[in-house]
Design a protein around this motif. Structure first.
Motif, PDB file in Angstrom:
ATOM      1  N   UNK A 262     -19.652   1.556  63.794  1.00  0.00           N
ATOM      2  CA  UNK A 262     -20.899   0.900  63.417  1.00  0.00           C
ATOM      3  C   UNK A 262     -20.695  -0.581  63.117  1.00  0.00           C
ATOM      4  N   UNK A 263     -19.467  -1.059  63.246  1.00  0.00           N
ATOM      5  CA  UNK A 263     -19.155  -2.442  62.889  1.00  0.00           C
ATOM      6  C   UNK A 263     -17.906  -2.879  63.642  1.00  0.00           C
ATOM      7  N   UNK A 264     -17.726  -4.196  63.744  1.00  0.00           N
ATOM      8  CA  UNK A 264     -16.478  -4.757  64.270  1.00  0.00           C
ATOM      9  C   UNK A 264     -15.450  -4.805  63.156  1.00  0.00           C
ATOM     10  N   UNK A 265     -14.195  -4.698  63.524  1.00  0.00           N
ATOM     11  CA  UNK A 265     -13.087  -4.934  62.588  1.00  0.00           C
ATOM     12  C   UNK A 265     -12.249  -6.062  63.181  1.00  0.00           C
TER      13      UNK A 265
ATOM     14  N   UNK B 295     -29.941  -8.876  63.603  1.00  0.00           N
ATOM     15  CA  UNK B 295     -30.742  -9.075  64.815  1.00  0.00           C
ATOM     16  C   UNK B 295     -30.944 -10.560  65.104  1.00  0.00           C
ATOM     17  N   UNK B 296     -30.902 -11.370  64.048  1.00  0.00           N
ATOM     18  CA  UNK B 296     -31.065 -12.820  64.211  1.00  0.00           C
ATOM     19  C   UNK B 296     -29.751 -13.524  64.545  1.00  0.00           C
ATOM     20  N   UNK B 297     -28.670 -12.759  64.641  1.00  0.00           N
ATOM     21  CA  UNK B 297     -27.372 -13.337  64.984  1.00  0.00           C
ATOM     22  C   UNK B 297     -26.541 -13.780  63.813  1.00  0.00           C
ATOM     23  N   UNK B 298     -26.989 -13.492  62.586  1.00  0.00           N
ATOM     24  CA  UNK B 298     -26.229 -13.868  61.400  1.00  0.00           C
ATOM     25  C   UNK B 298     -25.051 -12.917  61.199  1.00  0.00           C
ATOM     26  N   UNK B 299     -23.884 -13.492  60.944  1.00  0.00           N
ATOM     27  CA  UNK B 299     -22.689 -12.687  60.694  1.00  0.00           C
ATOM     28  C   UNK B 299     -22.728 -12.122  59.280  1.00  0.00           C
ATOM     29  N   UNK B 300     -22.481 -10.821  59.158  1.00  0.00           N
ATOM     30  CA  UNK B 300     -22.493 -10.142  57.865  1.00  0.00           C
ATOM     31  C   UNK B 300     -21.149  -9.442  57.672  1.00  0.00           C
TER      32      UNK B 300
ATOM     33  N   UNK C  16      -8.942   7.076  65.712  1.00  0.00           N
ATOM     34  CA  UNK C  16      -7.772   7.009  64.836  1.00  0.00           C
ATOM     35  C   UNK C  16      -8.172   6.653  63.416  1.00  0.00           C
ATOM     36  N   UNK C  17      -7.296   7.023  62.489  1.00  0.00           N
ATOM     37  CA  UNK C  17      -7.371   6.562  61.097  1.00  0.00           C
ATOM     38  C   UNK C  17      -6.440   5.371  61.005  1.00  0.00           C
ATOM     39  N   UNK C  18      -6.848   4.315  60.311  1.00  0.00           N
ATOM     40  CA  UNK C  18      -6.193   3.026  60.439  1.00  0.00           C
ATOM     41  C   UNK C  18      -5.686   2.500  59.106  1.00  0.00           C
ATOM     42  N   UNK C  19      -4.468   1.981  59.105  1.00  0.00           N
ATOM     43  CA  UNK C  19      -3.877   1.365  57.918  1.00  0.00           C
ATOM     44  C   UNK C  19      -3.394  -0.038  58.223  1.00  0.00           C
ATOM     45  N   UNK C  20      -3.385  -0.887  57.202  1.00  0.00           N
ATOM     46  CA  UNK C  20      -2.907  -2.261  57.366  1.00  0.00           C
ATOM     47  C   UNK C  20      -1.479  -2.350  56.826  1.00  0.00           C
ATOM     48  N   UNK C  21      -0.527  -2.482  57.719  1.00  0.00           N
ATOM     49  CA  UNK C  21       0.875  -2.627  57.329  1.00  0.00           C
ATOM     50  C   UNK C  21       1.102  -4.010  56.730  1.00  0.00           C
ATOM     51  N   UNK C  22       0.523  -4.989  57.382  1.00  0.00           N
ATOM     52  CA  UNK C  22       0.668  -6.383  56.934  1.00  0.00           C
ATOM     53  C   UNK C  22      -0.490  -7.182  57.499  1.00  0.00           C
ATOM     54  N   UNK C  23      -1.155  -7.981  56.647  1.00  0.00           N
ATOM     55  CA  UNK C  23      -2.238  -8.814  57.132  1.00  0.00           C
ATOM     56  C   UNK C  23      -3.520  -8.615  56.355  1.00  0.00           C
ATOM     57  N   UNK C  24      -4.622  -8.975  56.975  1.00  0.00           N
ATOM     58  CA  UNK C  24      -5.945  -8.878  56.357  1.00  0.00           C
ATOM     59  C   UNK C  24      -6.985  -8.805  57.462  1.00  0.00           C
ATOM     60  N   UNK C  25      -7.873  -7.814  57.392  1.00  0.00           N
ATOM     61  CA  UNK C  25      -8.950  -7.685  58.367  1.00  0.00           C
ATOM     62  C   UNK C  25     -10.279  -7.594  57.630  1.00  0.00           C
ATOM     63  N   UNK C  26     -11.363  -7.825  58.354  1.00  0.00           N
ATOM     64  CA  UNK C  26     -12.690  -7.690  57.760  1.00  0.00           C
ATOM     65  C   UNK C  26     -13.545  -6.763  58.608  1.00  0.00           C
ATOM     66  N   UNK C  27     -14.424  -6.008  57.927  1.00  0.00           N
ATOM     67  CA  UNK C  27     -15.448  -5.210  58.589  1.00  0.00           C
ATOM     68  C   UNK C  27     -16.675  -6.092  58.706  1.00  0.00           C
ATOM     69  N   UNK C  28     -17.154  -6.282  59.928  1.00  0.00           N
ATOM     70  CA  UNK C  28     -18.164  -7.303  60.172  1.00  0.00           C
ATOM     71  C   UNK C  28     -19.236  -6.798  61.125  1.00  0.00           C
ATOM     72  N   UNK C  29     -20.444  -7.344  60.974  1.00  0.00           N
ATOM     73  CA  UNK C  29     -21.528  -7.009  61.882  1.00  0.00           C
ATOM     74  C   UNK C  29     -22.407  -8.236  62.046  1.00  0.00           C
ATOM     75  N   UNK C  30     -23.349  -8.161  62.964  1.00  0.00           N
ATOM     76  CA  UNK C  30     -24.294  -9.247  63.181  1.00  0.00           C
ATOM     77  C   UNK C  30     -25.708  -8.714  63.056  1.00  0.00           C
TER      78      UNK C  30
ATOM     79  N   UNK D 237     -11.408 -16.185  51.703  1.00  0.00           N
ATOM     80  CA  UNK D 237     -12.317 -15.840  50.607  1.00  0.00           C
ATOM     81  C   UNK D 237     -13.761 -16.157  51.009  1.00  0.00           C
ATOM     82  N   UNK D 238     -13.942 -17.279  51.681  1.00  0.00           N
ATOM     83  CA  UNK D 238     -15.273 -17.648  52.149  1.00  0.00           C
ATOM     84  C   UNK D 238     -15.842 -16.629  53.121  1.00  0.00           C
ATOM     85  N   UNK D 239     -15.015 -16.183  54.072  1.00  0.00           N
ATOM     86  CA  UNK D 239     -15.462 -15.169  55.028  1.00  0.00           C
ATOM     87  C   UNK D 239     -15.911 -13.900  54.312  1.00  0.00           C
TER      88      UNK D 239
END
Length: 228
Positions: free
Chosen positions: A97-100, A69-74, A53-67, A184-186
């Protein structure tokens, strides 16, 4: 970000890309697109899932995230109210290729792959919109790479806020951004405390004002050019 609560239909009709659709095309979009609720901390998508699917944010806030190899969140980027994403993965017919992940309770619009591909085949203006979308996205990620390599939290926070003011990618954002210091920190790869210090510095520079429950941006271009 706007505080107005929209229905799914209102959200679809308020998008930039819907303005170029015919009545018949819009009718199919409204019939096929569905809404999903994702609680804070929940997954909109997981890495490795097929892209359907193609995805839109009606309301809220999401992040594209990955980890790493050392387990660091990016965190790659945040996606606020009014934005649509995932067109690149759909065009490549690839897996995620990433978590949302939802940074707050979020309402998400999902346009099925078949509808997205049908619009590509039947609407030249929609195809042009996507070309612009991909070009803006490329510029955004080039900027993120540059900012990340600066390794300066104050600059990262400034650029993180400035990146939200892209009228093509994020048309739902207004000058008062309803975002917490934790969020903002995330998005900038900093702790809540360090992000707070950066915001206070930017406030002293006259670039923003810290309001209850949000941030009032006073100088978008100043944030884009800021270097600590």
């Amino acid at each position: 970000m706007t505080n107005q609560v929209q229905t799914l239909k209102e959200h679809l009709r308020a998008t930039i890309w819907s303005r170029c659709l015919s009545a018949a095309q819009m009718a199919r979009v409204e019939a096929d697109t569905f809404e999903q609720f994702v609680p804070k901390g929940g997954f909109v998508f997981r890495k490795g899932e097929p892209v359907e699917s193609w995805t839109g944010i009606i309301e809220g806030l999401v992040k594209m995230n990955n980890f790493s190899a050392a387990g660091k969140s990016v965190t790659f980027t945040g996606v606020p109210t009014g934005a649509w994403f995932g067109e690149g993965s759909l065009l490549k017919d690839d897996h995620r290729k990433y978590d949302v992940i939802a940074l707050r309770d979020s309402r998400v619009a999902q346009m099925p792959r078949a509808t997205f591909e049908w619009l590509l085949e039947t609407s030249l203006p929609f195809t042009r919109f996507l070309l612009m979308q991909l070009n803006e996205r490329l510029g955004q990620f080039i900027g993120l790479v540059e900012t990340d390599r600066m390794l300066n939290v104050d600059t990262r926070v400034a650029r993180c806020l400035a990146a939200m003011f892209n009228n093509h990618l994020y048309p739902g954002v207004d000058k008062t951004v309803q975002i917490s210091q934790e969020e903002i920190g995330y998005l900038s790869g900093a702790s809540r405390q360090r992000a707070n210090q950066a915001l206070q510095l930017l406030e002293k520079e006259g670039l923003l004002r810290l309001d209850y429950g949000g941030i009032r941006v006073l100088d978008v271009e100043g944030l884009r050019q800021f270097e600590a």
